[in-house]
Scaffold this motif. Structure first.
Motif, PDB file in Angstrom:
ATOM      1  N   THR A  12       4.479  13.141  -4.481  1.00  0.00           N
ATOM      2  CA  THR A  12       3.297  12.275  -4.442  1.00  0.00           C
ATOM      3  C   THR A  12       3.536  11.150  -3.443  1.00  0.00           C
ATOM      4  N   TYR A  13       2.484  10.756  -2.767  1.00  0.00           N
ATOM      5  CA  TYR A  13       2.549   9.619  -1.850  1.00  0.00           C
ATOM      6  C   TYR A  13       1.784   8.465  -2.467  1.00  0.00           C
ATOM      7  N   ARG A  14       2.302   7.316  -2.314  1.00  0.00           N
ATOM      8  CA  ARG A  14       1.606   6.118  -2.787  1.00  0.00           C
ATOM      9  C   ARG A  14       1.143   5.328  -1.577  1.00  0.00           C
ATOM     10  N   THR A  15      -0.134   5.048  -1.519  1.00  0.00           N
ATOM     11  CA  THR A  15      -0.602   4.090  -0.527  1.00  0.00           C
ATOM     12  C   THR A  15      -1.365   3.025  -1.286  1.00  0.00           C
ATOM     13  N   GLY A  16      -0.716   1.875  -1.438  1.00  0.00           N
ATOM     14  CA  GLY A  16      -1.310   0.795  -2.233  1.00  0.00           C
ATOM     15  C   GLY A  16      -1.435   1.238  -3.670  1.00  0.00           C
ATOM     16  N   GLU A  19      -2.558   7.016  -5.589  1.00  0.00           N
ATOM     17  CA  GLU A  19      -1.504   8.011  -5.561  1.00  0.00           C
ATOM     18  C   GLU A  19      -2.091   9.348  -5.157  1.00  0.00           C
ATOM     19  N   VAL A  20      -1.482   9.966  -4.128  1.00  0.00           N
ATOM     20  CA  VAL A  20      -1.947  11.272  -3.680  1.00  0.00           C
ATOM     21  C   VAL A  20      -0.868  12.295  -4.012  1.00  0.00           C
ATOM     22  N   ALA A  21      -1.277  13.349  -4.716  1.00  0.00           N
ATOM     23  CA  ALA A  21      -0.319  14.424  -4.990  1.00  0.00           C
ATOM     24  C   ALA A  21      -0.385  15.422  -3.840  1.00  0.00           C
ATOM     25  N   ALA A  22       0.556  15.318  -2.926  1.00  0.00           N
ATOM     26  CA  ALA A  22       0.569  16.188  -1.748  1.00  0.00           C
ATOM     27  C   ALA A  22       1.067  17.582  -2.109  1.00  0.00           C
ATOM     28  N   LEU A  23       1.954  17.638  -3.083  1.00  0.00           N
ATOM     29  CA  LEU A  23       2.472  18.919  -3.559  1.00  0.00           C
ATOM     30  C   LEU A  23       2.589  18.859  -5.077  1.00  0.00           C
ATOM     31  N   GLY A  40      -2.467  27.454   4.990  1.00  0.00           N
ATOM     32  CA  GLY A  40      -3.405  26.625   4.247  1.00  0.00           C
ATOM     33  C   GLY A  40      -4.076  25.665   5.196  1.00  0.00           C
ATOM     34  N   PRO A  41      -5.223  25.142   4.779  1.00  0.00           N
ATOM     35  CA  PRO A  41      -5.944  24.218   5.656  1.00  0.00           C
ATOM     36  C   PRO A  41      -5.165  22.921   5.868  1.00  0.00           C
ATOM     37  N   SER A  42      -5.623  22.161   6.822  1.00  0.00           N
ATOM     38  CA  SER A  42      -5.006  20.877   7.111  1.00  0.00           C
ATOM     39  C   SER A  42      -5.036  19.988   5.871  1.00  0.00           C
ATOM     40  N   GLY A  43      -3.936  19.370   5.559  1.00  0.00           N
ATOM     41  CA  GLY A  43      -3.870  18.486   4.401  1.00  0.00           C
ATOM     42  C   GLY A  43      -3.485  19.193   3.127  1.00  0.00           C
ATOM     43  N   SER A  44      -3.191  20.493   3.223  1.00  0.00           N
ATOM     44  CA  SER A  44      -2.874  21.234   2.005  1.00  0.00           C
ATOM     45  C   SER A  44      -1.425  21.042   1.554  1.00  0.00           C
ATOM     46  N   GLY A  45      -0.609  20.438   2.395  1.00  0.00           N
ATOM     47  CA  GLY A  45       0.763  20.136   1.971  1.00  0.00           C
ATOM     48  C   GLY A  45       1.841  20.935   2.686  1.00  0.00           C
ATOM     49  N   LYS A  46       1.462  21.637   3.779  1.00  0.00           N
ATOM     50  CA  LYS A  46       2.434  22.502   4.484  1.00  0.00           C
ATOM     51  C   LYS A  46       3.610  21.692   5.024  1.00  0.00           C
ATOM     52  N   THR A  47       3.293  20.606   5.733  1.00  0.00           N
ATOM     53  CA  THR A  47       4.350  19.789   6.321  1.00  0.00           C
ATOM     54  C   THR A  47       5.231  19.180   5.242  1.00  0.00           C
ATOM     55  N   THR A  48       4.580  18.708   4.185  1.00  0.00           N
ATOM     56  CA  THR A  48       5.333  18.101   3.089  1.00  0.00           C
ATOM     57  C   THR A  48       6.329  19.094   2.504  1.00  0.00           C
ATOM     58  N   LEU A  49       5.895  20.326   2.316  1.00  0.00           N
ATOM     59  CA  LEU A  49       6.770  21.347   1.749  1.00  0.00           C
ATOM     60  C   LEU A  49       7.930  21.679   2.691  1.00  0.00           C
TER      61      LEU A  49
ATOM     62  N   ILE B 406       8.589  11.468  12.853  1.00  0.00           N
ATOM     63  CA  ILE B 406       7.993  12.661  13.451  1.00  0.00           C
ATOM     64  C   ILE B 406       6.484  12.681  13.213  1.00  0.00           C
ATOM     65  N   ARG B 407       6.070  12.238  12.049  1.00  0.00           N
ATOM     66  CA  ARG B 407       4.634  12.170  11.767  1.00  0.00           C
ATOM     67  C   ARG B 407       3.930  11.166  12.666  1.00  0.00           C
ATOM     68  N   HIS B 408       4.738  10.155  13.063  1.00  0.00           N
ATOM     69  CA  HIS B 408       4.255   9.058  13.888  1.00  0.00           C
ATOM     70  C   HIS B 408       3.287   9.494  14.978  1.00  0.00           C
TER      71      HIS B 408
END
Ligand SMILES: Nc1ncnc2c1ncn2[C@@H]1O[C@H](COP(=O)(O)OP(=O)(O)O)[C@@H](O)[C@H]1O
Ligand SMILES: [Mg+2]
Lengths: 223, 412
Positions: A12-16, A19-23, A40-49, B406-408
């Motif tokens: 999960t990412y926290r921005t302020g 909370e976003v559950a990326a995976l 998966g589409p953009s924002g689906s969590g590929k990079t995070t994984l 890298i995301r930068h």
């Protein structure tokens, strides 16, 4: 033994306050010799994984094992060592060190591993030939096309003979023909040398070539 | 290491405009510092050399207490005992005895107070150079008994010229009044009032007669082989002589106003130095910081590949060191060249002559000098600043998280 195994992995990412559950609840295993696409589409969590598998980022919950070693319990220095010795990376773009030539970029990882210069050179030349760029040894990245740069990145990724090569949208910045050729190259290396590849994409043409697909949507694996 | 030097070197060329600008700033700053310091050193050298060579010499030995108010009652009781020790000291170049005392000078209606110095002419001309400033007439000869050499300003005050007669009145060492008449054999002019208006010279035997100091003198003046051995020589003299009875004074103590301007020059040099170094350091810091900020993604990739924090720090600091090194080479070359060149031709300030005369011992032409210790100091300091300026950007780069770095630029 799988190279990578995850157990109820989540990030999960926290921005302020938000909370976003990326995976979420990721259970997967990657076996040696696989040619696997995470789609998966953009924002689906590929990079995070991929970052998590590549020991670049640590999960918020769940566990991840690299050759049955628990990465969530490993120290940063150990993670760096695993990255250096066992994982190859290809990123979406700007993969190469701009001031180094193609051959020097391939050598760089071997340099970090302390290989002697002669051995480094020889291996780098062999790899450059393998990715079809033997005439480009002394070109800097700026003097190469996007496709050529990605090929050099692939050569660099396999230079240290890693257990697994992770490629995050390696074709995203390439036209479809060049992208297809890059995936073909990776597939050839997978077939010929048994290199394990995991790459992400949202391009249907590219995912076709994968041997297995993991589909992500909103951070979860689709059945 | 050598691979990182190669990478650092290429990174410098990558933004060659900015690197060139930084190198130019370092070079110009360093060249200016070398020249300014060389100029001040040249001025100091000249000032000290001129001042010590005219009259004071490098070192003087007196009876303890003489220097404070130049009283004839503090004459050396047995100068021969002191003189006999001098030939053994290798640092001494030349020496001579003197009698110095205050006296009242009169010629016709005019009177003036001045210092009357008794000298051994044949020895004195090896120790000091005032005799070269005799513009009319001649300097003293050993056989002179009633000849006097006076400064032009004193001659003017007494309204006297070559061949004229001067009456001198003074306190003699036996308590009596010493009085004598001398004939002006020569008039000297150094251009500086502190000499020309103050000192008059007769021979040592004449002075011994006048001051009732037969066989005695008030001091021994000497030059060292060179000025740098003066402290050592002073120490050996102090070791030879009883400090209860004798005083050994170096030029620093003999001409305190020279010492003062010397210190003043050193202080202004350090102020200029500090300012220039701050500018250079900020320039380097700015260049390195910018180059790190521009390369966030690149550092991210390097670290993802396995480059560790120490190697990133090394790379950034190497880039700064290389910038500094090139700047040191170019600036050092320029600075030395400029200083040597002007040191050979000299810088003529005679147009500003009036202002220069105020400063003691400085002539109209200044010859800047190159000193290796200054060069080494400046080079090391720039090197040090180059490293220092890179520390913050280097740590900033090493602390980057590969994922974020890298995301930068992923979406670019
Ligand atoms: N550093 C971050 N801070 C906050 N949210 C992030 C961060 N990185 C990724 N995300 C969010 O996590 C989700 C998954 O992102 P990502 O893994 O980049 O997806 P993909 O690579 O499939 O496009 C997205 O909603 C994204 O906005
Ligand atoms: Mg992505």
């Amino acid at each position: 033994m799988p190279i990578v195994r995850t157990d109820n992995l989540g990030r999960t990412y926290r921005t302020g306050q938000i909370e976003v559950a990326a995976l979420c609840m990721i259970d997967l295993a990657i076996e040696p010799g696989e040619f696997l696409a995470i789609v998966g589409p953009s924002g689906s969590g590929k990079t995070t994984l991929l970052n998590m598998i590549g020991a670049l980022d640590s999960p918020s919950h769940g566990k991840i094992f690299f050759e049955e070693e628990d990465l969530t319990a490993a120290r940063p220095a150990r993670l760096a060592e695993i990255r250096l010795k066992k994982i190859g990376f290809v990123f979406q773009a700007y993969n190469l060190i701009p001031v180094l030539t193609a051959i020097e970029n391939i050598e760089y990882v071997m340099l970090l591993q302390g290989w002697p210069e002669k051995k480094r050179r020889e291996k780098a030349f062999a790899l450059l030939k393998e990715v079809g760029l033997e005439g480009f040894a002394n070109r800097r990245p700026a003097d190469m096309s996007g496709g050529q740069q990605q090929r050099v990145a692939v050569a660099r990724a396999i230079a240290s003979e890693p257990k697994i090569v992770l490629a995050d949208e390696p074709t995203a910045n390439l036209d479809s023909k060049t992208g297809a050729a890059l995936i073909d190259l990776m597939h050839e290396l997978n077939q010929k040398k048994g290199v394990t590849f995991v790459f992400s994409t949202h391009d249907p043409m590219v995912m076709q070539r994968a041997q297995r697909l993991i589909r992500l949507k909103d951070g979860m694996i689709e059945a | 290491m050598s691979s990182f030097i190669k990478i650092a070197w290429r990174n410098i060329f990558r933004n060659w405009r900015r690197s060139l600008f930084t190198i130019a700033a370092i070079s110009v700053g360093l060249a200016a510092l070398i020249f300014i310091w060389g100029f001040m050193d040249g001025t100091n050298e000249q000032m000290i050399d001129n001042s010590t060579s005219y009259l004071s010499g490098h070192l003087q030995i007196h009876k303890k207490g003489f220097h404070k108010d130049m009283s004839i009652f503090f004459a050396l009781d047995n100068p021969q005992a002191v003189l006999s020790k001098l030939p053994a000291l290798k640092e001494i170049k030349n020496y001579a005895q003197r009698i110095e005392g205050q006296a009242l000078f009169s010629a016709g209606e005019k009177t003036a107070g001045a210092v009357l110095v008794g000298v051994e002419p044949e020895k004195e001309i090896k120790v000091t150079t005032l005799w070269q400033a005799v513009k009319t007439g001649r300097y003293l000869e050993p056989a002179d008994t009633s000849a006097i050499v006076i400064g032009s300003a004193l001659a003017e005050r007494l309204k006297i010229s070559l061949g004229g007669e001067v009456a001198v009145l003074t306190q003699a060492a036996d308590g009596s009044l010493g009085a004598a008449k001398y004939k002006v054999a020569g008039i000297y002019s150094t251009g500086t009032d502190t000499f020309d208006g103050v000192y008059a010279f007769i021979t040592l035997p004449a002075a011994q007669d006048l001051y009732a100091l037969w066989g005695r003198s008030t001091g021994i003046v000497m030059t060292a082989q060179n000025r740098s051995v003066v402290p050592r020589l002073k120490k050996s003299l102090a070791g030879e002589l009883d400090s209860q009875r004798f005083e050994v004074l170096d030029w620093w103590a003999l001409i305190p106003e020279i010492a003062m301007s010397f210190v003043l020059h050193e202080v202004s040099a350090s102020i200029i130095l500090t300012v220039v170094f701050l500018i250079v350091a900020i320039g380097i810091l700015n260049t390195i910081l910018m180059s790190v900020v521009e390369r966030v993604r690149e550092f991210g990739v390097m670290m993802a590949l396995g480059t560790n924090g120490r190697q990133v720090v090394l790379l950034v600091i190497l880039e700064s060191i290389l910038l500094g090194a090139v700047g040191i080479l170019i600036g050092g070359g320029l600075g030395v060249l400029l200083t040597l060149l002007t040191g050979r031709t000299g810088l003529d300030f005679s147009r500003y002559g009036k202002a220069m005369e105020v400063m003691p011992g400085i002539g109209a032409v200044i010859y800047p000098i190159v000193r290796l210790d200054r060069l080494a100091f400046l080079a090391i300091l720039i090197f040090f600043f180059a490293v220092l300026a890179a520390v913050y950007p280097a740590i900033k780069a090493a602390r980057l998280k590969p994922v974020a770095a890298i995301r930068h630029m992923e979406t670019v």
